[in-house]
Write an enzyme that holds these catalytic residues in place. Structure first.
Site, PDB file in Angstrom:
ATOM      1  N   ALA A 158       0.831  -1.207   0.000  1.00  0.00           N
ATOM      2  CA  ALA A 158       0.000   0.000   0.000  1.00  0.00           C
ATOM      3  C   ALA A 158       0.861   1.251   0.000  1.00  0.00           C
ATOM      4  O   ALA A 158       0.597   2.208  -0.737  1.00  0.00           O
ATOM      5  CB  ALA A 158      -0.931  -0.002   1.212  1.00  0.00           C
ATOM      6  N   ASP A 159       1.908   1.262   0.809  1.00  0.00           N
ATOM      7  CA  ASP A 159       2.800   2.420   0.856  1.00  0.00           C
ATOM      8  C   ASP A 159       3.490   2.634  -0.485  1.00  0.00           C
ATOM      9  O   ASP A 159       3.640   3.772  -0.951  1.00  0.00           O
ATOM     10  CB  ASP A 159       3.853   2.215   1.938  1.00  0.00           C
ATOM     11  CG  ASP A 159       3.291   2.329   3.336  1.00  0.00           C
ATOM     12  OD1 ASP A 159       3.488   3.387   3.961  1.00  0.00           O
ATOM     13  OD2 ASP A 159       2.662   1.372   3.803  1.00  0.00           O
ATOM     14  N   GLY A 160       3.963   1.526  -1.088  1.00  0.00           N
ATOM     15  CA  GLY A 160       4.697   1.645  -2.337  1.00  0.00           C
ATOM     16  C   GLY A 160       3.847   2.205  -3.457  1.00  0.00           C
ATOM     17  O   GLY A 160       4.274   3.100  -4.198  1.00  0.00           O
TER      18      GLY A 160
END
Length: 416
Positions: free
Chosen positions: A175-177
């Protein structure tokens, strides 16, 4: 094979030279966002707390491996933002910045007296990227924004894994990436409005949830049409067959995907079962999907009799779409990774040589570059505060007052 040795190129001029990015974010999404901008020449100033960006603490055998990759091409300014004088320094730097990135919980920036309204008042052309878990508004805006929670609630985990097992969260910061990459493009879109169309700066609301949900496909439409949930199917596809990971004789795996009619027919011929092409169970893609388990058993038995390398060579000769499933020990030995320098060794004080990925994507006319290694905590304090007009005496006083912090090697003037 041996990874190629590369050197940092401090004099490289990227297409984003002249773009100053003030990065107050923590952990992965913001660091990836600003790493992309930094790789293409932006001056990225990491504003870190006295303990350093949390990403520094993600270590392997005492080495901050994540920090070394995602903080390359950046400067470090270490401030205690709990103190008003430190926040004043941030506001001063805002006047000369093009992009401001933060990842505090919604409302925190306002509580620090650094609201977007005040930032834009200081610099009307500023692009403010606000990273959070759930967004700046909505009923969940104050929930903790950890990526694992988003990977669960987005619907990703519900379709990942096997039907008879629990939903599976990704083994990395998915999700962060994805949010970081969306954020980099969003920042550049907003900058174009400022620079080419004479527009004003603006706020970018970048939750982790929205980008991940956006790449999961038309699940809501499919559910509305069928009333059925997409099942967990392991490595199989619900859209085409055969498609799976198959175990080889040597214990390694290959990935095979025959998503077109021609490729499926070619696969059946390759495994010695051409008669199945006209078999009603496998004649069309829809029927192959229905009978995927039986089809996988046929292909799996064939693959199991050969090693990974033998399978890849055999199916490639038959022009079947197949590839090895690598682990990193194979990646570092693969000639394609080595020749294209997808991974290369860079000088490093902890490891001697540190394997790091290439600048992505590759612009052939105006390529990016890895100009400098990740900074020590507070390494650029003096440089940046001198720009604001602070003398050595005033700088030492700010150190004494706990406004500014720096690591021991930075205080000794270590050059990196």
């Amino acid at each position: 094979m041996t990874l190629r040795r590369k050197e940092y190129v401090p004099d490289a001029k990227g297409v984003l030279r002249g773009v100053r990015v003030l990065d107050l974010s923590r952990l992965f999404a913001g660091n990836l966002l600003t790493q992309v901008l930094g790789d293409y020449g932006a001056e990225v100033i990491k504003v870190e707390p006295p303990a350093g960006d949390t990403l520094r603490a993600w270590k392997t055998k005492g080495v901050s491996t994540h920090w070394k990759i995602y903080a390359r091409n950046k400067k470090s300014l270490c401030l205690d933002l709990r103190k008003a004088r430190a926040r004043d320094l941030v506001m001063q730097l805002t006047a000369t910045s093009s992009v401001f990135v933060e990842s505090f919980r919604p409302g925190t920036l306002e509580a620090m007296d650094l609201s977007p309204e005040k930032l834009l008042e200081k610099n009307p052309k500023l692009v403010v990227v606000r990273i959070s878990g759930w967004g700046q508004d909505g009923p969940y805006r104050r929930r903790p924004g950890f990526g694992s929670l988003i990977e669960g609630m987005s619907g990703f985990a519900a379709i990942n894994g096997f039907a008879d097992r629990e939903p599976v969260l990704p083994p990395m910061y998915l999700a962060d990436g994805i949010a970081g990459l969306f954020g980099a493009s969003a920042a550049l879109i907003a900058l174009r409005e400022v620079e080419k169309n004479g527009g004003r700066g603006q706020v970018i609301d970048l939750p982790l949830l929205d980008p991940l949900f956006a790449v999961l496909g038309p699940q809501a439409a499919a559910y509305r049409l069928t009333g059925k949930l997409k099942p967990r199917t392991g490595s199989r596809s619900t859209n085409s067959a055969p498609r799976n990971a198959y175990r080889c004789k040597d214990g390694r795996y290959v990935a095979l995907s025959a998503s077109t009619q021609k490729m499926a027919e070619r696969t059946l011929r390759a495994v010695g079962r051409p008669e199945l092409i006209e078999d009603p169970r496998y004649r069309t893609n829809a029927e192959r999907v229905k009978n995927a388990a039986d089809l996988d058993a046929i292909i799996g038995a064939f693959v199991a009799g050969r090693s990974q390398a033998e399978n890849v060579a055999f199916f490639e000769k038959a022009e079947v779409t197949i590839g090895p499933i690598y682990d990193v020990s194979q990646i570092v030995e693969d000639p394609h990774f080595v020749e294209r320098e997808i991974l290369a060794d860079y000088p490093d004080e902890d490891m001697g040589a540190f394997p790091m990925h290439h600048v992505v994507p590759r612009l052939l006319g105006t390529p990016g570059a890895i100009r400098s290694p990740a900074p020590k905590l507070g390494q650029h304090n003096r440089e940046l505060l001198s720009e604001l007009g602070f003398s050595d005496e005033k700088f030492r006083q700010m150190l004494k007052d706990g406004i500014v912090f720096e690591s021991e090697c930075a205080s000794q003037g270590e050059e990196r």
